[in-house]
Design a protein around this motif. Structure first.
Motif, PDB file in Angstrom:
ATOM      1  N   THR A  44      -4.443  -5.102  12.963  1.00 19.21           N
ATOM      2  CA  THR A  44      -6.060  -4.979  12.531  1.00 19.21           C
ATOM      3  C   THR A  44      -6.192  -4.351  11.011  1.00 19.21           C
ATOM      4  N   ASN A  45      -6.727  -5.561  10.404  1.00 21.85           N
ATOM      5  CA  ASN A  45      -7.273  -5.346   9.069  1.00 21.85           C
ATOM      6  C   ASN A  45      -8.750  -5.114   8.806  1.00 21.85           C
ATOM      7  N   LEU A  46      -9.444  -4.018   8.589  1.00 24.92           N
ATOM      8  CA  LEU A  46     -10.639  -4.197   8.488  1.00 24.92           C
ATOM      9  C   LEU A  46     -11.238  -4.705   7.108  1.00 24.92           C
ATOM     10  N   ALA A  47     -10.352  -4.941   6.016  1.00 28.77           N
ATOM     11  CA  ALA A  47     -10.663  -5.710   4.912  1.00 28.77           C
ATOM     12  C   ALA A  47     -10.634  -7.105   4.806  1.00 28.77           C
ATOM     13  N   PRO A  48     -11.444  -7.657   4.027  1.00 34.11           N
ATOM     14  CA  PRO A  48     -11.385  -9.441   4.198  1.00 34.11           C
ATOM     15  C   PRO A  48      -9.705  -9.652   3.907  1.00 34.11           C
ATOM     16  N   ASP A  49      -9.376 -10.666   4.342  1.00 31.18           N
ATOM     17  CA  ASP A  49      -8.153 -11.247   4.164  1.00 31.18           C
ATOM     18  C   ASP A  49      -7.763 -11.510   2.624  1.00 31.18           C
ATOM     19  N   ARG A  50      -6.780 -11.006   2.001  1.00 29.56           N
ATOM     20  CA  ARG A  50      -6.708 -11.256   0.514  1.00 29.56           C
ATOM     21  C   ARG A  50      -5.417 -11.979   0.286  1.00 29.56           C
ATOM     22  N   GLY A  51      -4.827 -12.684   1.422  1.00 27.59           N
ATOM     23  CA  GLY A  51      -3.646 -13.251   1.237  1.00 27.59           C
ATOM     24  C   GLY A  51      -2.541 -12.524   1.022  1.00 27.59           C
ATOM     25  N   LYS A  52      -1.661 -12.902   0.070  1.00 29.22           N
ATOM     26  CA  LYS A  52      -0.685 -11.973  -0.399  1.00 29.22           C
ATOM     27  C   LYS A  52      -1.208 -10.656  -1.050  1.00 29.22           C
ATOM     28  N   GLN A  53      -0.878  -9.465  -0.446  1.00 32.60           N
ATOM     29  CA  GLN A  53      -1.529  -8.323  -1.144  1.00 32.60           C
ATOM     30  C   GLN A  53      -1.133  -7.928  -2.567  1.00 32.60           C
ATOM     31  N   THR A  54       0.115  -8.228  -2.801  1.00 31.40           N
ATOM     32  CA  THR A  54       0.658  -7.915  -4.193  1.00 31.40           C
ATOM     33  C   THR A  54      -0.120  -9.095  -5.077  1.00 31.40           C
ATOM     34  N   ILE A  81      -4.607   7.428   3.609  1.00 31.94           N
ATOM     35  CA  ILE A  81      -4.055   7.541   5.049  1.00 31.94           C
ATOM     36  C   ILE A  81      -5.139   8.509   5.797  1.00 31.94           C
ATOM     37  N   VAL A  82      -5.755   8.128   6.857  1.00 32.73           N
ATOM     38  CA  VAL A  82      -6.736   8.633   7.356  1.00 32.73           C
ATOM     39  C   VAL A  82      -6.511   8.778   8.936  1.00 32.73           C
ATOM     40  N   ASP A  83      -6.242   9.796   9.420  1.00 37.71           N
ATOM     41  CA  ASP A  83      -5.803   9.974  10.869  1.00 37.71           C
ATOM     42  C   ASP A  83      -7.222  10.467  11.540  1.00 37.71           C
ATOM     43  N   LYS A  92     -14.123   5.673  20.999  1.00 41.04           N
ATOM     44  CA  LYS A  92     -14.708   6.206  19.724  1.00 41.04           C
ATOM     45  C   LYS A  92     -14.151   5.736  18.505  1.00 41.04           C
ATOM     46  N   LYS A  93     -12.675   5.535  18.829  1.00 38.14           N
ATOM     47  CA  LYS A  93     -11.841   5.130  17.507  1.00 38.14           C
ATOM     48  C   LYS A  93     -12.158   3.933  16.758  1.00 38.14           C
ATOM     49  N   ALA A  94     -12.745   2.850  17.203  1.00 41.07           N
ATOM     50  CA  ALA A  94     -13.073   1.661  16.476  1.00 41.07           C
ATOM     51  C   ALA A  94     -14.099   2.048  15.580  1.00 41.07           C
ATOM     52  N   ALA A  95     -15.181   2.750  16.174  1.00 40.88           N
ATOM     53  CA  ALA A  95     -16.281   3.262  15.346  1.00 40.88           C
ATOM     54  C   ALA A  95     -15.776   4.236  14.268  1.00 40.88           C
ATOM     55  N   PHE A  96     -14.805   5.182  14.567  1.00 44.54           N
ATOM     56  CA  PHE A  96     -14.440   5.976  13.593  1.00 44.54           C
ATOM     57  C   PHE A  96     -13.931   5.349  12.343  1.00 44.54           C
ATOM     58  N   PHE A  97     -13.062   4.261  12.674  1.00 42.18           N
ATOM     59  CA  PHE A  97     -12.287   3.861  11.478  1.00 42.18           C
ATOM     60  C   PHE A  97     -13.250   2.643  10.750  1.00 42.18           C
ATOM     61  N   GLN A  98     -14.146   2.105  11.598  1.00 41.20           N
ATOM     62  CA  GLN A  98     -15.085   1.386  10.816  1.00 41.20           C
ATOM     63  C   GLN A  98     -16.065   2.193   9.942  1.00 41.20           C
ATOM     64  N   ALA A  99     -16.406   3.427  10.374  1.00 44.77           N
ATOM     65  CA  ALA A  99     -17.323   4.316   9.561  1.00 44.77           C
ATOM     66  C   ALA A  99     -16.663   4.617   8.406  1.00 44.77           C
ATOM     67  N   THR A 100     -15.382   4.991   8.782  1.00 41.80           N
ATOM     68  CA  THR A 100     -14.515   5.551   7.510  1.00 41.80           C
ATOM     69  C   THR A 100     -14.326   4.727   6.497  1.00 41.80           C
ATOM     70  N   ASP A 117     -14.264  -5.448  -3.056  1.00 47.74           N
ATOM     71  CA  ASP A 117     -13.309  -6.276  -3.781  1.00 47.74           C
ATOM     72  C   ASP A 117     -12.243  -5.143  -4.127  1.00 47.74           C
ATOM     73  N   VAL A 118     -12.944  -4.093  -4.261  1.00 47.58           N
ATOM     74  CA  VAL A 118     -11.784  -2.890  -4.573  1.00 47.58           C
ATOM     75  C   VAL A 118     -10.933  -2.268  -3.540  1.00 47.58           C
ATOM     76  N   CYS A 119     -11.028  -3.094  -2.461  1.00 52.07           N
ATOM     77  CA  CYS A 119     -10.051  -2.499  -1.272  1.00 52.07           C
ATOM     78  C   CYS A 119      -8.844  -3.800  -1.163  1.00 52.07           C
ATOM     79  N   ILE A 120      -7.939  -3.514  -1.193  1.00 49.55           N
ATOM     80  CA  ILE A 120      -6.628  -4.306  -1.079  1.00 49.55           C
ATOM     81  C   ILE A 120      -6.557  -4.559   0.656  1.00 49.55           C
ATOM     82  N   SER A 121      -6.564  -3.628   1.315  1.00 49.09           N
ATOM     83  CA  SER A 121      -6.235  -3.963   2.886  1.00 49.09           C
ATOM     84  C   SER A 121      -6.788  -2.636   3.220  1.00 49.09           C
ATOM     85  N   ALA A 122      -6.942  -2.660   4.767  1.00 49.23           N
ATOM     86  CA  ALA A 122      -7.114  -1.439   5.408  1.00 49.23           C
ATOM     87  C   ALA A 122      -6.757  -1.765   6.923  1.00 49.23           C
TER      88      ALA A 122
END
Length: 230
Positions: A44-54, A81-83, A92-100, A117-122
Protein backbone atom coordinates in the motif's frame (compact mmCIF):
# COMPACT_ATOMS: atom_id res chain seq x y z
CA UNK A 1 7.91 6.34 17.41
CA UNK A 2 9.42 8.07 14.35
CA UNK A 3 12.96 8.13 12.97
CA UNK A 4 14.44 10.02 10.05
CA UNK A 5 17.43 9.10 7.88
CA UNK A 6 19.25 10.91 5.06
CA UNK A 7 20.76 9.30 1.96
CA UNK A 8 23.18 10.57 -0.67
CA UNK A 9 24.33 7.55 -2.67
CA UNK A 10 21.94 6.56 -5.46
CA UNK A 11 22.99 2.92 -5.20
CA UNK A 12 21.94 2.85 -1.54
CA UNK A 13 18.76 4.73 -2.42
CA UNK A 14 17.95 2.11 -5.06
CA UNK A 15 18.23 -0.69 -2.50
CA UNK A 16 16.03 1.21 -0.08
CA UNK A 17 13.37 1.91 -2.69
CA UNK A 18 13.29 -1.81 -3.50
CA UNK A 19 12.83 -2.47 0.22
CA UNK A 20 9.99 0.04 0.45
CA UNK A 21 8.06 -1.39 -2.49
CA UNK A 22 8.93 -4.98 -1.61
CA UNK A 23 10.30 -5.72 -5.07
CA UNK A 24 13.05 -7.91 -3.59
CA UNK A 25 12.32 -11.60 -4.15
CA UNK A 26 11.03 -13.64 -1.25
CA UNK A 27 13.90 -15.34 0.58
CA UNK A 28 16.32 -12.46 0.00
CA UNK A 29 15.42 -10.28 2.99
CA UNK A 30 18.10 -10.15 5.67
CA UNK A 31 15.86 -8.58 8.32
CA UNK A 32 14.64 -11.41 10.58
CA UNK A 33 11.70 -9.26 11.73
CA UNK A 34 10.05 -9.51 8.29
CA UNK A 35 7.45 -12.26 7.88
CA UNK A 36 8.14 -13.04 4.24
CA UNK A 37 4.79 -14.80 3.89
CA UNK A 38 3.09 -11.42 4.39
CA UNK A 39 4.97 -9.32 1.83
CA UNK A 40 1.81 -8.76 -0.23
CA UNK A 41 0.39 -6.79 2.71
CA UNK A 42 3.22 -4.25 2.37
CA UNK A 43 2.40 -2.78 -1.03
CA UNK A 44 0.00 0.00 0.00
CA UNK A 45 1.54 3.28 -1.18
CA UNK A 46 -0.25 6.47 -0.14
CA UNK A 47 1.78 8.60 -2.56
CA UNK A 48 0.97 8.89 -6.28
CA UNK A 49 2.57 6.21 -8.44
CA UNK A 50 5.97 7.59 -9.48
CA UNK A 51 6.91 4.63 -11.65
CA UNK A 52 10.50 3.73 -10.84
CA UNK A 53 11.35 5.67 -7.69
CA UNK A 54 15.01 6.27 -8.55
CA UNK A 55 14.03 7.57 -11.99
CA UNK A 56 11.63 10.00 -10.32
CA UNK A 57 14.38 11.24 -7.99
CA UNK A 58 16.81 11.75 -10.87
CA UNK A 59 14.19 13.59 -12.94
CA UNK A 60 13.44 15.96 -10.05
CA UNK A 61 17.14 16.58 -9.44
CA UNK A 62 17.56 17.48 -13.12
CA UNK A 63 14.48 19.72 -13.02
CA UNK A 64 15.43 21.54 -9.82
CA UNK A 65 19.15 21.90 -10.53
CA UNK A 66 18.35 23.22 -14.04
CA UNK A 67 21.75 22.54 -15.57
CA UNK A 68 23.71 22.85 -12.33
CA UNK A 69 25.50 19.83 -10.84
CA UNK A 70 24.34 18.49 -7.48
CA UNK A 71 27.30 17.70 -5.22
CA UNK A 72 28.11 14.00 -4.96
CA UNK A 73 27.75 14.07 -1.17
CA UNK A 74 24.49 16.07 -1.21
CA UNK A 75 21.47 14.36 0.37
CA UNK A 76 19.13 13.20 -2.37
CA UNK A 77 16.50 11.43 -0.30
CA UNK A 78 15.23 11.56 3.27
CA UNK A 79 12.89 9.08 4.87
CA UNK A 80 10.72 9.20 7.98
CA UNK A 81 9.78 5.82 9.43
CA UNK A 82 6.63 6.35 11.49
CA UNK A 83 5.34 3.54 13.72
CA UNK A 84 1.70 3.13 14.61
CA UNK A 85 1.27 3.45 18.41
CA UNK A 86 1.27 0.09 20.16
CA UNK A 87 -2.19 0.69 21.66
CA UNK A 88 -3.81 1.98 18.45
CA UNK A 89 -6.88 -0.13 17.48
CA UNK A 90 -6.59 -1.92 14.15
CA UNK A 91 -9.61 -0.07 12.78
CA UNK A 92 -7.85 3.30 13.29
CA UNK A 93 -4.56 2.43 11.61
CA UNK A 94 -5.65 3.44 8.10
CA UNK A 95 -6.73 6.86 9.42
CA UNK A 96 -3.48 7.16 11.40
CA UNK A 97 -1.28 6.58 8.37
CA UNK A 98 -3.37 8.79 6.08
CA UNK A 99 -3.31 11.65 8.60
CA UNK A 100 0.43 11.21 9.10
CA UNK A 101 0.95 11.26 5.33
CA UNK A 102 -1.11 14.47 5.04
CA UNK A 103 0.91 16.02 7.89
CA UNK A 104 4.20 15.18 6.19
CA UNK A 105 3.03 16.46 2.81
CA UNK A 106 1.97 19.73 4.39
CA UNK A 107 5.24 20.05 6.32
CA UNK A 108 7.72 19.27 3.55
CA UNK A 109 5.55 20.10 0.56
CA UNK A 110 5.24 23.65 1.91
CA UNK A 111 8.97 24.03 2.64
CA UNK A 112 9.86 22.87 -0.84
CA UNK A 113 7.08 24.65 -2.72
CA UNK A 114 6.43 21.28 -4.39
CA UNK A 115 3.28 20.11 -2.61
CA UNK A 116 2.74 16.37 -2.96
CA UNK A 117 5.48 16.15 -5.61
CA UNK A 118 8.02 16.30 -2.76
CA UNK A 119 7.08 12.73 -1.80
CA UNK A 120 8.82 9.86 -3.55
CA UNK A 121 6.76 7.10 -1.92
CA UNK A 122 4.90 6.32 1.29
CA UNK A 123 4.64 2.56 1.73
CA UNK A 124 2.90 1.03 4.72
CA UNK A 125 4.51 -2.17 6.02
CA UNK A 126 2.57 -4.69 8.09
CA UNK A 127 4.82 -7.74 7.81
CA UNK A 128 7.16 -6.68 10.63
CA UNK A 129 6.82 -6.45 14.40
CA UNK A 130 5.16 -3.01 14.29
CA UNK A 131 3.03 -1.54 11.50
CA UNK A 132 4.86 1.48 10.09
CA UNK A 133 5.13 3.82 7.11
CA UNK A 134 8.23 4.73 5.11
CA UNK A 135 7.74 8.32 3.93
CA UNK A 136 10.54 8.95 1.42
CA UNK A 137 10.87 12.53 0.20
CA UNK A 138 13.14 15.03 -1.51
CA UNK A 139 15.00 17.36 0.90
CA UNK A 140 14.15 20.47 -1.09
CA UNK A 141 13.56 24.00 0.15
CA UNK A 142 12.29 27.06 -1.68
CA UNK A 143 13.83 30.49 -1.15
CA UNK A 144 12.44 33.51 -3.00
CA UNK A 145 10.83 31.28 -5.59
CA UNK A 146 13.99 29.21 -6.26
CA UNK A 147 14.16 25.57 -5.22
CA UNK A 148 17.32 23.79 -4.08
CA UNK A 149 18.41 20.62 -2.31
CA UNK A 150 19.34 21.42 1.29
CA UNK A 151 18.75 18.67 3.84
CA UNK A 152 20.43 20.70 6.56
CA UNK A 153 17.70 23.32 6.33
CA UNK A 154 14.82 21.06 5.32
CA UNK A 155 15.26 18.62 8.20
CA UNK A 156 17.53 20.59 10.48
CA UNK A 157 17.66 20.62 14.25
CA UNK A 158 14.59 22.84 14.66
CA UNK A 159 12.52 20.57 12.41
CA UNK A 160 13.57 17.44 14.29
CA UNK A 161 12.95 19.01 17.71
CA UNK A 162 9.37 19.98 16.87
CA UNK A 163 8.41 17.00 14.72
CA UNK A 164 6.91 14.67 17.33
CA UNK A 165 5.09 17.45 19.18
CA UNK A 166 3.58 18.80 15.96
CA UNK A 167 2.53 15.36 14.73
CA UNK A 168 1.04 14.45 18.12
CA UNK A 169 -0.97 17.68 18.22
CA UNK A 170 -2.34 17.02 14.72
CA UNK A 171 -3.35 13.41 15.43
CA UNK A 172 -5.03 14.34 18.71
CA UNK A 173 -6.97 17.14 17.01
CA UNK A 174 -8.29 14.55 14.56
CA UNK A 175 -9.26 12.23 17.46
CA UNK A 176 -7.08 9.45 16.04
CA UNK A 177 -4.95 9.05 19.15
CA UNK A 178 -3.77 10.99 22.18
CA UNK A 179 -0.62 13.11 22.27
CA UNK A 180 0.74 10.78 24.94
CA UNK A 181 0.51 7.89 22.45
CA UNK A 182 3.07 9.72 20.31
CA UNK A 183 5.08 11.51 23.02
CA UNK A 184 5.56 8.37 25.07
CA UNK A 185 9.32 8.55 25.58
CA UNK A 186 9.88 5.56 23.31
CA UNK A 187 12.04 7.59 20.93
CA UNK A 188 15.62 7.13 22.06
CA UNK A 189 18.15 9.88 21.37
CA UNK A 190 21.90 10.27 21.45
CA UNK A 191 23.83 12.81 23.55
CA UNK A 192 23.13 15.55 20.97
CA UNK A 193 19.36 14.96 20.98
CA UNK A 194 19.27 13.15 17.62
CA UNK A 195 16.71 10.34 17.41
CA UNK A 196 18.37 6.96 16.98
CA UNK A 197 17.73 5.06 13.76
CA UNK A 198 16.05 1.67 13.62
CA UNK A 199 19.44 0.02 13.00
CA UNK A 200 20.95 1.81 16.00
CA UNK A 201 18.03 0.80 18.21
CA UNK A 202 18.41 -2.84 17.18
CA UNK A 203 22.17 -2.66 17.79
CA UNK A 204 21.54 -1.28 21.28
CA UNK A 205 19.11 -4.12 22.01
CA UNK A 206 21.73 -6.67 20.91
CA UNK A 207 24.36 -5.03 23.12
CA UNK A 208 22.04 -5.05 26.13
CA UNK A 209 21.10 -8.68 25.49
CA UNK A 210 24.76 -9.73 25.31
CA UNK A 211 25.55 -7.70 28.42
CA UNK A 212 22.83 -9.59 30.27
CA UNK A 213 24.29 -12.89 29.08
CA UNK A 214 27.77 -11.85 30.15
CA UNK A 215 26.45 -10.95 33.58
CA UNK A 216 25.68 -14.64 34.19
CA UNK A 217 28.51 -16.27 32.25
CA UNK A 218 31.49 -13.99 31.81
CA UNK A 219 34.50 -15.88 30.45
CA UNK A 220 37.23 -13.51 29.28
CA UNK A 221 37.23 -14.71 25.68
CA UNK A 222 33.47 -14.05 25.32
CA UNK A 223 33.84 -10.54 26.74
CA UNK A 224 36.73 -9.79 24.36
CA UNK A 225 34.69 -10.98 21.41
CA UNK A 226 31.75 -8.79 22.42
CA UNK A 227 33.94 -5.68 22.71
CA UNK A 228 35.72 -6.37 19.42
CA UNK A 229 32.43 -6.86 17.58
CA UNK A 230 31.37 -3.26 18.18
Amino acid sequence: MANMKKFSDMKDIGHLCAHYERSVSKGHYGNPDIDQNRLDEDRTNLAPDRGKQTAYIKSKIEEIMNGRTLRKDAVRMCCWIVDAPANLPEEKKAAFFQATYNFLIDRYGTKSGMGEDVCISAYIHKSETTDHMHFAFLPVIERKGEKSFCAKECVGRDDLKTFHEDLARELEALSICKKTDILNGATQRDSKGRALSIRELKKNRIIKREQNLNRWSNPTDRTDRTIARW
